[in-house]
Design a protein around this motif. Structure first.
Motif, PDB file in Angstrom:
ATOM      1  N   HIS A  17       0.759  -1.110  -0.056  1.00 60.37           N
ATOM      2  CA  HIS A  17       0.297   0.223   0.343  1.00 60.37           C
ATOM      3  C   HIS A  17       0.773   1.014  -0.025  1.00 60.37           C
ATOM      4  O   HIS A  17       0.897   2.253  -0.703  1.00 60.37           O
ATOM      5  CB  HIS A  17      -1.235  -0.313   1.264  1.00 60.37           C
ATOM      6  N   HIS A  18       1.781   1.226   1.296  1.00 59.79           N
ATOM      7  CA  HIS A  18       2.481   2.205   0.675  1.00 59.79           C
ATOM      8  C   HIS A  18       3.670   2.392  -0.803  1.00 59.79           C
ATOM      9  O   HIS A  18       3.161   3.713  -0.900  1.00 59.79           O
ATOM     10  CB  HIS A  18       3.882   2.324   1.749  1.00 59.79           C
ATOM     11  N   ALA A  19       4.103   1.352  -1.153  1.00 63.40           N
ATOM     12  CA  ALA A  19       4.803   1.202  -2.611  1.00 63.40           C
ATOM     13  C   ALA A  19       3.614   2.021  -3.148  1.00 63.40           C
ATOM     14  O   ALA A  19       4.165   2.840  -4.458  1.00 63.40           O
ATOM     15  CB  ALA A  19       5.181   0.137  -2.712  1.00 63.40           C
ATOM     16  N   LEU A  20       2.497   1.340  -3.315  1.00 59.20           N
ATOM     17  CA  LEU A  20       1.678   1.809  -4.549  1.00 59.20           C
ATOM     18  C   LEU A  20       1.447   4.018  -4.373  1.00 59.20           C
ATOM     19  O   LEU A  20       1.290   4.126  -4.883  1.00 59.20           O
ATOM     20  CB  LEU A  20       0.464   1.236  -4.621  1.00 59.20           C
ATOM     21  N   ARG A  21       1.534   3.999  -3.184  1.00 62.00           N
ATOM     22  CA  ARG A  21       1.127   5.837  -2.750  1.00 62.00           C
ATOM     23  C   ARG A  21       2.598   6.374  -3.564  1.00 62.00           C
ATOM     24  O   ARG A  21       1.877   6.874  -3.993  1.00 62.00           O
ATOM     25  CB  ARG A  21       0.557   5.585  -1.272  1.00 62.00           C
ATOM     26  N   GLU A  22       3.690   5.440  -2.753  1.00 55.92           N
ATOM     27  CA  GLU A  22       4.083   6.765  -3.619  1.00 55.92           C
ATOM     28  C   GLU A  22       4.848   6.443  -5.260  1.00 55.92           C
ATOM     29  O   GLU A  22       5.780   7.587  -5.701  1.00 55.92           O
ATOM     30  CB  GLU A  22       5.810   5.989  -2.883  1.00 55.92           C
ATOM     31  N   SER A  23       4.183   5.485  -5.551  1.00 60.86           N
ATOM     32  CA  SER A  23       4.579   5.357  -6.921  1.00 60.86           C
ATOM     33  C   SER A  23       3.919   6.306  -8.178  1.00 60.86           C
ATOM     34  O   SER A  23       3.954   6.831  -9.225  1.00 60.86           O
ATOM     35  CB  SER A  23       4.198   4.194  -7.882  1.00 60.86           C
ATOM     36  N   CYS A  24       2.654   6.718  -7.107  1.00 65.90           N
ATOM     37  CA  CYS A  24       2.005   7.711  -7.720  1.00 65.90           C
ATOM     38  C   CYS A  24       0.955   7.489  -9.169  1.00 65.90           C
ATOM     39  O   CYS A  24       0.788   8.158  -9.864  1.00 65.90           O
ATOM     40  CB  CYS A  24       2.692   9.205  -8.539  1.00 65.90           C
ATOM     41  N   ILE A  25       1.055   5.890  -8.985  1.00 70.39           N
ATOM     42  CA  ILE A  25       0.097   5.115  -9.799  1.00 70.39           C
ATOM     43  C   ILE A  25      -1.721   6.174  -9.562  1.00 70.39           C
ATOM     44  O   ILE A  25      -1.701   5.378  -8.154  1.00 70.39           O
ATOM     45  CB  ILE A  25       0.548   3.854 -10.021  1.00 70.39           C
ATOM     46  N   PRO A  26      -2.747   6.485 -10.250  1.00 68.23           N
ATOM     47  CA  PRO A  26      -3.355   6.729  -9.862  1.00 68.23           C
ATOM     48  C   PRO A  26      -3.497   5.104  -8.791  1.00 68.23           C
ATOM     49  O   PRO A  26      -4.630   4.260 -10.216  1.00 68.23           O
ATOM     50  CB  PRO A  26      -4.521   7.070 -10.926  1.00 68.23           C
TER      51      PRO A  26
END
Length: 254
Positions: A17-26
């Motif tokens: 979840h953290h990695a997804l948030r930092e990836s800036c992918i919608p």
């Protein structure tokens, strides 16, 4: 492009979840699934608005249940495997078990080849030192390894110093079990670990403990492990410090 709808399986404490948030992918994590109650508490603390399900994925997917032809035998096999896994190692400091050649054991249960590999990892200047991930404002005495654990598992410990640039993988058993669950930190940096281990074979158990205590070995704190795993500084650990300390206190009473 519409935001992705993400189902987070085996969510743990929320690393993906953290990695997804930092990836800036919608994207939106619509639900997270894990059966580990401690991990779920940490997850809820950091992502209070995400639906968290304490279920197995088998239940959610209605996979067909396959009954065993010999259920009693299967149960016995599982129990035997668990017992084998929990057998305590019979460790002695007998130098006669050492071998020769490139696999010669120099100290602990490490060969020259293994030590060379670790030295190479510590020489990689592109990797930060462990001291960059350590806490400064925590009472570290509570994380020190107890004497009984030092004596029993001395040859199995993966010991690192603040100036090292490596560690072994941390598992959920860290703090509860010793072997293969993560590195421990040597805080007495002026003590040469080779000298401590090479002298153990000629000492009594009491003297061995005294020598090993000179290294001031401690566990990494939950926050330090989170730092090493790449979680951001604002990542909340809920009350996992209390939980890990409880595990360590249990070890001390063994």
């Amino acid at each position: 492009m519409e935001p992705l709808r993400v189902l987070e399986l085996y969510s743990g404490v929320g690393g993906m979840h953290h990695a997804l948030r930092e990836s800036c992918i919608p994207a939106q994590v619509v639900a997270a699934i894990d059966v580990n109650t401690v991990a779920n508490e940490v997850y809820k603390y950091n992502f209070p608005h995400t639906q968290l399900l304490a279920k197995t994925i088998e239940v959610l997917m209605q996979f067909p249940k396959i009954e065993s032809v010999h259920p009693q035998k299967d149960t016995m096999d599982v129990e035997n495997k668990i017992q084998e896994k929990n057998i305590e190692p019979n460790i002695s400091f007998d130098s006669s078990t050492q071998c020769s050649g490139k696999d010669a054991i120099l100290f602990k249960l490490e060969t020259a080849e293994e030590i060379h590999r670790k030295n190479q990892q510590d020489s990689d200047l592109s990797v930060k030192m462990l001291k960059d991930f350590l806490e400064d404002d925590t009472d570290m005495n509570q994380y020190l390894l107890p004497p009984k654990s030092l004596l029993r598992y001395a040859l199995l410990l993966d010991i690192v110093q603040p100036t090292c640039r490596r560690s072994v993988c941390f598992t959920k058993g860290y703090g509860s079990y010793i072997e293969g669950t993560g590195s421990v930190l040597q805080t007495a940096e002026d003590v040469q670990i080779e000298n401590i281990y090479k002298s153990l074979t000629k000492l009594s158990q009491e003297e061995q403990i005294t020598k090993l205590l000179m290294l001031k070995l401690r566990y990494f704190t939950p926050k330090e492990i989170a730092n090493l795993l790449g979680f951001p500084p604002e990542f909340g650990m809920w009350d996992t410090c209390r939980i890990q300390l409880s595990c360590i206190k249990t070890l001390k009473n063994l």
